[in-house]
Design a protein around this motif. Structure first.
Motif, PDB file in Angstrom:
ATOM      1  N   TRP A 258       0.911  -1.175   0.079  1.00  0.00           N
ATOM      2  CA  TRP A 258      -0.235  -0.051  -0.101  1.00  0.00           C
ATOM      3  C   TRP A 258       0.928   1.252   0.028  1.00  0.00           C
ATOM      4  O   TRP A 258       0.546   2.082  -0.771  1.00  0.00           O
ATOM      5  CB  TRP A 258      -0.859   0.021   1.268  1.00  0.00           C
ATOM      6  N   LEU A 259       1.856   1.406   0.934  1.00  0.00           N
ATOM      7  CA  LEU A 259       2.760   2.488   1.048  1.00  0.00           C
ATOM      8  C   LEU A 259       3.525   2.847  -0.390  1.00  0.00           C
ATOM      9  O   LEU A 259       3.740   3.934  -0.618  1.00  0.00           O
ATOM     10  CB  LEU A 259       3.396   2.187   2.245  1.00  0.00           C
ATOM     11  N   ILE A 260       3.925   1.836  -0.947  1.00  0.00           N
ATOM     12  CA  ILE A 260       4.804   2.099  -2.222  1.00  0.00           C
ATOM     13  C   ILE A 260       3.790   2.546  -3.373  1.00  0.00           C
ATOM     14  O   ILE A 260       4.185   3.341  -4.119  1.00  0.00           O
ATOM     15  CB  ILE A 260       5.363   0.766  -2.444  1.00  0.00           C
TER      16      ILE A 260
ATOM     17  N   LEU B  88       2.092  10.348   1.282  1.00  0.00           N
ATOM     18  CA  LEU B  88       2.171   9.364   2.303  1.00  0.00           C
ATOM     19  C   LEU B  88       1.006   9.640   3.202  1.00  0.00           C
ATOM     20  O   LEU B  88       0.156   8.716   3.670  1.00  0.00           O
ATOM     21  CB  LEU B  88       3.551   9.387   2.897  1.00  0.00           C
ATOM     22  N   ARG B  89       0.739  10.841   3.707  1.00  0.00           N
ATOM     23  CA  ARG B  89      -0.235  11.011   4.818  1.00  0.00           C
ATOM     24  C   ARG B  89      -1.495  10.790   4.241  1.00  0.00           C
ATOM     25  O   ARG B  89      -2.611  10.044   4.555  1.00  0.00           O
ATOM     26  CB  ARG B  89      -0.090  12.598   5.267  1.00  0.00           C
ATOM     27  N   GLU B  90      -1.829  11.288   2.740  1.00  0.00           N
ATOM     28  CA  GLU B  90      -3.001  10.964   2.278  1.00  0.00           C
ATOM     29  C   GLU B  90      -3.510   9.617   2.087  1.00  0.00           C
ATOM     30  O   GLU B  90      -4.347   9.246   2.391  1.00  0.00           O
ATOM     31  CB  GLU B  90      -2.959  11.828   0.787  1.00  0.00           C
ATOM     32  N   SER B  91      -2.351   9.018   1.716  1.00  0.00           N
ATOM     33  CA  SER B  91      -2.600   7.358   1.480  1.00  0.00           C
ATOM     34  C   SER B  91      -3.066   6.759   2.911  1.00  0.00           C
ATOM     35  O   SER B  91      -3.809   5.888   2.933  1.00  0.00           O
ATOM     36  CB  SER B  91      -1.590   6.678   0.868  1.00  0.00           C
ATOM     37  N   LEU B  92      -2.504   7.066   4.123  1.00  0.00           N
ATOM     38  CA  LEU B  92      -2.866   6.681   5.248  1.00  0.00           C
ATOM     39  C   LEU B  92      -4.134   7.186   5.691  1.00  0.00           C
ATOM     40  O   LEU B  92      -4.766   6.342   6.465  1.00  0.00           O
ATOM     41  CB  LEU B  92      -1.735   7.023   6.302  1.00  0.00           C
ATOM     42  N   GLU B  93      -4.466   8.484   5.550  1.00  0.00           N
ATOM     43  CA  GLU B  93      -5.660   8.654   5.823  1.00  0.00           C
ATOM     44  C   GLU B  93      -6.788   8.199   5.044  1.00  0.00           C
ATOM     45  O   GLU B  93      -7.842   7.665   5.599  1.00  0.00           O
ATOM     46  CB  GLU B  93      -5.980  10.159   5.498  1.00  0.00           C
ATOM     47  N   ALA B  94      -6.487   7.589   3.928  1.00  0.00           N
ATOM     48  CA  ALA B  94      -7.502   6.726   2.979  1.00  0.00           C
ATOM     49  C   ALA B  94      -7.830   5.448   3.941  1.00  0.00           C
ATOM     50  O   ALA B  94      -8.666   4.837   3.462  1.00  0.00           O
ATOM     51  CB  ALA B  94      -6.988   6.553   1.557  1.00  0.00           C
ATOM     52  N   LEU B  95      -6.954   5.041   4.588  1.00  0.00           N
ATOM     53  CA  LEU B  95      -7.065   3.566   5.206  1.00  0.00           C
ATOM     54  C   LEU B  95      -7.774   4.029   6.503  1.00  0.00           C
ATOM     55  O   LEU B  95      -8.039   2.635   7.210  1.00  0.00           O
ATOM     56  CB  LEU B  95      -5.510   3.174   5.365  1.00  0.00           C
ATOM     57  N   LYS B  96      -8.035   4.893   6.993  1.00  0.00           N
ATOM     58  CA  LYS B  96      -8.961   5.287   8.064  1.00  0.00           C
ATOM     59  C   LYS B  96     -10.486   4.621   8.123  1.00  0.00           C
ATOM     60  O   LYS B  96     -11.184   4.835   6.972  1.00  0.00           O
ATOM     61  CB  LYS B  96      -9.053   6.557   8.589  1.00  0.00           C
ATOM     62  N   VAL B  97     -10.886   3.764   9.064  1.00  0.00           N
ATOM     63  CA  VAL B  97     -12.414   3.376   8.903  1.00  0.00           C
ATOM     64  C   VAL B  97     -12.892   3.888  10.039  1.00  0.00           C
ATOM     65  O   VAL B  97     -12.512   3.770  11.296  1.00  0.00           O
ATOM     66  CB  VAL B  97     -12.362   1.984   8.995  1.00  0.00           C
ATOM     67  N   SER B  98     -14.036   4.617   9.985  1.00  0.00           N
ATOM     68  CA  SER B  98     -15.215   5.027  10.858  1.00  0.00           C
ATOM     69  C   SER B  98     -15.542   4.073  11.796  1.00  0.00           C
ATOM     70  O   SER B  98     -16.020   2.982  11.416  1.00  0.00           O
ATOM     71  CB  SER B  98     -16.072   5.925  10.520  1.00  0.00           C
TER      72      SER B  98
END
Length: 137
Positions: free
Chosen positions: A39-41, A127-137
């Motif tokens: 995911w990160l890459i 990188l931050r944007e991609s990690l924000e996209a993985l947040k689940v409410s």
């Protein structure tokens, strides 16, 4: 079943089985690391060879609920449980391909640091944007 932002199918390999005929516990940790870094890459533009910032694993844990063996395929769910200034906690669920039976659940904590100094750096940009996209409410 728990909600995950990203799912990845991971076929097991012959060498993943141990002498007891099931996937060895160390393989679960390798799968978590692989799914996170894929995911990160791909989505976060992480440059593992030349980037200024690198993610170091500072904590990992896995609970085992069932067993699998080659030639099974796992469906691995990924989400971000906490995103800080320089760290991120991922949660990972490993299920049978049909996503009905949980095999293992774990977490992984990365601290992003400067490649040279090994001091924490702020997670920014793609990188931050991609990690924000993985947040689940």
């Amino acid at each position: 079943m728990v909600s995950y932002a990203r799912w990845q199918a991971v076929p097991l390999r012959w060498k993943d089985n141990d002498v007891y005929g099931h996937v060895n516990n160390v393989v679960h940790y390798s799968l978590m690391d692989t799914v996170i870094n894929t995911w990160l890459i791909e989505q976060g533009d992480l440059d593992v060879e030349n980037g200024k910032a690198i993610g170091l694993c500072v904590e990992s844990h896995c609970n085992y609920h069932g067993s699998v063996s080659f030639p099974d395929t796992l469906s691995v769910g990924l989400r971000v449980a906490h995103l800080g200034r320089s760290s991120v906690r991922y949660e990972i669920g490993m299920y049978r391909e049909d996503r009905e039976d949980v095999i293992a659940e774990g977490h992984f904590v990365h601290v992003f640091v400067d490649r040279e100094t090994r001091r924490p750096v702020e997670i920014t940009g793609k990188l931050r944007e991609s990690l924000e996209a993985l947040k689940v409410s």
